[in-house]
Design a protein around this motif. Structure first.
Motif, PDB file in Angstrom:
ATOM      1  N   TRP A  72      71.041 -77.145   9.906  1.00 14.08           N
ATOM      2  CA  TRP A  72      70.593 -75.755   9.918  1.00 14.08           C
ATOM      3  C   TRP A  72      71.018 -75.026  11.181  1.00 14.08           C
ATOM      4  CZ3 TRP A  72      69.454 -73.390   5.721  1.00 14.08           C
ATOM      5  CH2 TRP A  72      68.885 -74.070   4.652  1.00 14.08           C
ATOM      6  N   PRO A 150      69.153 -71.810  -0.753  1.00 12.46           N
ATOM      7  CA  PRO A 150      68.345 -73.016  -0.924  1.00 12.46           C
ATOM      8  C   PRO A 150      69.039 -74.126  -1.692  1.00 12.46           C
ATOM      9  CG  PRO A 150      67.599 -71.288  -2.403  1.00 12.46           C
ATOM     10  CD  PRO A 150      68.623 -70.668  -1.516  1.00 12.46           C
ATOM     11  N   VAL A 305      63.592 -61.015   5.943  1.00 16.57           N
ATOM     12  CA  VAL A 305      63.182 -61.994   4.923  1.00 16.57           C
ATOM     13  C   VAL A 305      64.029 -63.252   5.029  1.00 16.57           C
ATOM     14  CG1 VAL A 305      63.082 -62.430   2.443  1.00 16.57           C
ATOM     15  CG2 VAL A 305      62.255 -60.260   3.358  1.00 16.57           C
ATOM     16  N   SER A 306      65.335 -63.117   5.217  1.00 15.28           N
ATOM     17  CA  SER A 306      66.192 -64.301   5.324  1.00 15.28           C
ATOM     18  C   SER A 306      65.879 -65.090   6.591  1.00 15.28           C
ATOM     19  CB  SER A 306      67.663 -63.880   5.318  1.00 15.28           C
ATOM     20  OG  SER A 306      67.956 -63.042   6.416  1.00 15.28           O
ATOM     21  N   ARG A 307      65.570 -64.412   7.691  1.00 17.16           N
ATOM     22  CA  ARG A 307      65.189 -65.125   8.912  1.00 17.16           C
ATOM     23  C   ARG A 307      63.865 -65.862   8.724  1.00 17.16           C
ATOM     24  NH1 ARG A 307      64.749 -61.568  13.929  1.00 17.16           N
ATOM     25  NH2 ARG A 307      64.590 -63.621  14.935  1.00 17.16           N
ATOM     26  N   MET A 308      62.923 -65.224   8.047  1.00 16.74           N
ATOM     27  CA  MET A 308      61.644 -65.882   7.796  1.00 16.74           C
ATOM     28  C   MET A 308      61.824 -67.114   6.907  1.00 16.74           C
ATOM     29  SD  MET A 308      58.370 -65.733   8.436  1.00 16.74           S
ATOM     30  CE  MET A 308      57.920 -64.057   8.866  1.00 16.74           C
ATOM     31  N   TYR A 309      62.674 -66.979   5.883  1.00 17.89           N
ATOM     32  CA  TYR A 309      62.949 -68.131   5.016  1.00 17.89           C
ATOM     33  C   TYR A 309      63.600 -69.259   5.810  1.00 17.89           C
ATOM     34  CZ  TYR A 309      66.085 -70.985   2.227  1.00 17.89           C
ATOM     35  OH  TYR A 309      66.786 -72.040   1.710  1.00 17.89           O
ATOM     36  N   LEU A 310      64.571 -68.916   6.651  1.00 17.73           N
ATOM     37  CA  LEU A 310      65.285 -69.938   7.418  1.00 17.73           C
ATOM     38  C   LEU A 310      64.349 -70.697   8.350  1.00 17.73           C
ATOM     39  CD1 LEU A 310      68.045 -71.140   8.312  1.00 17.73           C
ATOM     40  CD2 LEU A 310      68.164 -69.306  10.006  1.00 17.73           C
ATOM     41  N   VAL A 313      60.518 -71.807   5.992  1.00 17.87           N
ATOM     42  CA  VAL A 313      60.602 -72.461   4.682  1.00 17.87           C
ATOM     43  C   VAL A 313      61.658 -73.552   4.673  1.00 17.87           C
ATOM     44  CG1 VAL A 313      61.018 -72.121   2.214  1.00 17.87           C
ATOM     45  CG2 VAL A 313      59.792 -70.372   3.518  1.00 17.87           C
ATOM     46  N   ALA A 314      62.901 -73.211   5.060  1.00 15.48           N
ATOM     47  CA  ALA A 314      64.007 -74.160   4.928  1.00 15.48           C
ATOM     48  C   ALA A 314      63.805 -75.404   5.781  1.00 15.48           C
ATOM     49  CB  ALA A 314      65.318 -73.466   5.304  1.00 15.48           C
ATOM     50  N   ASN A 386      55.964 -59.346   8.107  1.00 16.78           N
ATOM     51  CA  ASN A 386      57.058 -60.286   8.325  1.00 16.78           C
ATOM     52  C   ASN A 386      57.895 -59.869   9.519  1.00 16.78           C
ATOM     53  OD1 ASN A 386      59.176 -62.053   8.141  1.00 16.78           O
ATOM     54  ND2 ASN A 386      59.963 -61.285   6.211  1.00 16.78           N
ATOM     55  N   VAL A 639      65.234 -77.977  -1.236  1.00  9.60           N
ATOM     56  CA  VAL A 639      64.058 -77.365  -1.834  1.00  9.60           C
ATOM     57  C   VAL A 639      63.422 -78.371  -2.775  1.00  9.60           C
ATOM     58  CG1 VAL A 639      63.228 -75.493  -3.281  1.00  9.60           C
ATOM     59  CG2 VAL A 639      65.045 -75.072  -1.656  1.00  9.60           C
TER      60      VAL A 639
END
Length: 663
Positions: A72, A150, A305-310, A313-314, A386, A639
């Motif tokens: 990552w 994902p 949103v993509s930064r929060m997912y990275l 979540v990821a 967020n 995932v």
């Protein structure tokens, strides 16, 4: 993360190796000033710091090795690099990028053309060049988001597109080691050894079965019958778990295909909304006046949103997935249990996850430049919360970063605007590449009697018959800096960042061998006789297709004198020494980031929030004892979907884990 590609898996990761390399190259960057201030120098330092941090928190010693989470780091760097490079082209309001005509000027106006540049510039039609600009937007736009998708198939498709894109740039221009470094980042982003882990698990199981059969042949018939009865009982007791194992590959493949198709749908929607058919092949669907507004509206939502997912979540899901596989092998945990207690191992892993997520937060922090969240306050409360969390956490963490680590992260914006575009009146735009041409002459009785000879550099355009050469991954930095100096025009003498330009002229007249040695070798015979020097501004363009009897590669036009005939005892020399003035490094060096004052309480809340996100997905790593059945997981890349175990099912995950189906 680059160690995964360069190191090849042999030996151990040594963080101090990368730290020493970063320190040495960082010292060269600081000392080199303007000659070491290119974006790929900063990118190399950021990648080196990522390698050092990754090697420190993921040592290859069998204890915490986790290449899936390690990957990552290069994904985040590559995602930031490509997305920012694509967005700044639109946000700069450059008309050539907005009208998709940038490639009509790029090949002739780039810093150092190569042998194919003229062929591409003269041999391709404007329609294909417009399509090339559109492909650039797609690779540095929608496909940049898929780098952190994902599903593995979507990520690898995006990284493959990045590799092909960089190969195309390498064939059309000389950009030092930037293209190779980006390719290595894309190759490292391919990592995630889930299949290898599963294959190792299956191989281990097959080896144990083979050893078991060999031992059976050496035993008595009575013992074999007893073992067969026990196997039948175990087989009957584990029927439910085996039924799950049969359904696992089917569900895994189905969910992977769904995720891949959703990623493909995202790419198609972005493509349709960006482009429309036009007279010359393709054009931007929004008008040039509205495209920046629509892009900003999209980025204000997509980037946070993509930064929060990275971050939230990821990474936690990756560790949870790898934890399940490690429990399936039953090897690493048994070895680790001898070294430390379960509580100590659980605590260290949680600290590692928090540190990795905080580092990814810092890596992606410069993306606030392209998504300042000006319109996010009018969005839904969840998106606003967020963005506020990301800003608060980033500022809190970076306030504790030492100033000496200012290269730990950086923003990028390759070819923000297209240079060398001139106005041709009613006919529109034309190629107008600026070049500074130096001429030298020996002493003479009068200035009118001087016999001038053009001072040739090794690679930059000068003589119109000199053919461009392939020099990458080597970077002739003086030739590159001369391209930047030409863009400044007569302001190059007054800009403190170009004080080297005045000193270069003085060193030429002083016959400094160190300076003359970095010029074209044919210039060495003029070193001892050079007394005068003058500089003129020219406009260059590629010559039309080769005609019989004409071997010129360029055509040029003289724009006037930049520096009149000058010698060491001329009054102009003293003016060159004093015109630029001293460089104020504290003022001219860009700040790491504009960080507001944040108290310790806010910093603690931010860290606890990241830790809480890690605990959500990883609690079962500590709570589920070895030998008992944890929740069953269906994995798609990194995932996972959790299926609670059935009552009475006491089989281990190793009994129900099968290799993933072929793609």
């Amino acid at each position: 993360a680059l160690e995964k590609v360069c190191g090849g898996g042999g030996g151990g990761r040594k963080a101090y190796h990368f730290a020493a390399l970063v320190w040495m190259y960082g010292s060269m960057v600081d000392i080199g000033d303007a000659f070491m201030s290119f974006q790929w120098d900063v990118l190399l330092l950021e990648c080196g710091i990522g390698c050092a941090i990754g090697a420190a928190i993921f040592p290859r010693d069998g204890t915490f090795a986790d290449d899936a989470a390690y990957a990552w780091i290069p994904r985040a760097i590559l995602y930031k690099l490509m997305l920012m490079s694509g967005c700044v082209k639109i946000q700069s309001h450059c008309k050539t990028w907005l009208n998709l005509t940038a490639l009509e000027y790029h090949f002739a106006t780039q810093p150092l053309p190569n042998g194919f540049s003229r062929l591409i510039a003269n041999g391709t039609s404007p329609r294909f060049k417009r399509i090339g600009v559109a492909l650039t937007y797609l690779v540095e736009g929608p496909l940049a988001f898929l780098i952190i998708a994902p599903t593995k198939m979507a990520r690898r498709g995006a990284c493959l597109a990045q590799i092909l894109f960089q190969i195309g740039i390498m064939l059309s221009g000389n950009y030092a080691y930037f293209n190779l470094l980006t390719i290595v980042l894309a190759m490292a982003s391919f990592a995630g050894e889930e299949r290898k882990m599963v294959e190792e698990t299956t191989t281990t199981a097959k080896t144990k079965n083979k050893e078991k059969k060999e031992s059976k042949n050496a035993k008595n018939n009575e013992e074999e019958e007893e073992e067969e009865e026990e196997e039948e009982k175990e087989k009957y007791a584990g029927t439910l778990g085996k039924n799950k194992a049969k359904a696992l590959p089917v569900l895994q493949h189905s969910i992977a295909m769904i995720g891949t198709h959703l990623s493909l749908l995202f790419f198609i929607i972005c493509t349709v909304n960006m482009f429309a058919p036009g007279k010359d092949g393709v054009k931007l669907r929004p008008s040039p006046k509205k495209v920046n507004k629509q892009l900003q509206k999209f980025l204000d939502v997509a980037v946070p949103v993509s930064r929060m997912y990275l971050i939230l979540v990821a990474v936690p899901l990756t560790h949870a997935y790898r934890t399940i596989l490690s429990k399936a092998t039953m090897n690493s945990d048994s070895e680790n249990s001898k070294k430390m207690t379960r509580l100590a191992r659980f605590t260290l892993r949680r600290c590692r996850d928090v540190f990795l997520m905080a580092y990814l937060l810092v890596i992606t922090a410069p993306m606030q430049e392209i998504a300042p969240n000006r319109r996010i306050a009018k969005a839904r409360p969840l998106l606003r919360a967020n963005a506020q969390f990301l800003d608060t956490a980033t500022n809190s963490i970076q306030q504790h970063v030492p100033t000496c680590l200012r290269h730990i992260t950086s923003g990028y914006g390759l070819f923000r605007t297209m240079t060398g575009v001139g106005d041709d009146g009613k006919r529109g735009k034309r190629v107008a590449r600026p070049e500074i041409i130096f001429e030298i002459a020996p002493d003479a009785k009068t200035v009118e009697d001087l016999k001038w000879t053009e001072l040739e550099f090794k690679h930059k355009p000068g003589d119109v018959r000199k053919r461009p050469s392939f020099v990458a991954p080597h970077q002739p930095r003086l030739d590159w800096q001369m391209w930047f100096a030409a863009l400044r025009g007569d302001g190059v003498f007054r800009d403190p960042r170009y004080k080297w330009f005045s000193m270069f002229i003085i060193r030429i007249l002083q016959k400094s061998p160190e300076v003359w040695n970095i010029l074209d070798p044919s210039m060495q015979k003029y070193m001892e006789t050079t007394t005068y020097l003058r500089a003129s501004m020219y406009e260059y363009d590629f010559a039309p297709k080769k005609e019989e009897g004409n071997d010129a590669v360029y055509v040029r036009k003289n724009l006037g004198t930049l520096l009149p005939p000058t010698r060491l005892d001329s009054p102009e020399i003293e003016g060159l020494r004093n015109m630029a003035g001293p460089i104020d490094y504290e003022k001219d060096m860009p700040a790491f980031l504009n960080i507001p004052d944040v108290d310790a309480f806010t910093f603690a809340v931010s860290v606890l929030s990241v830790m809480f996100a890690s605990l959500i997905y990883n609690t079962f790593d500590y709570l589920v004892p070895l030998g008992e059945s944890p929740p069953m997981l269906i994995f798609v890349g990194e995932v996972i979907i959790i299926i609670p175990p059935c009552p009475g099912d006491r089989g281990t995950l190793g009994e129900s884990l099968l290799p993933p189906p072929p793609p």
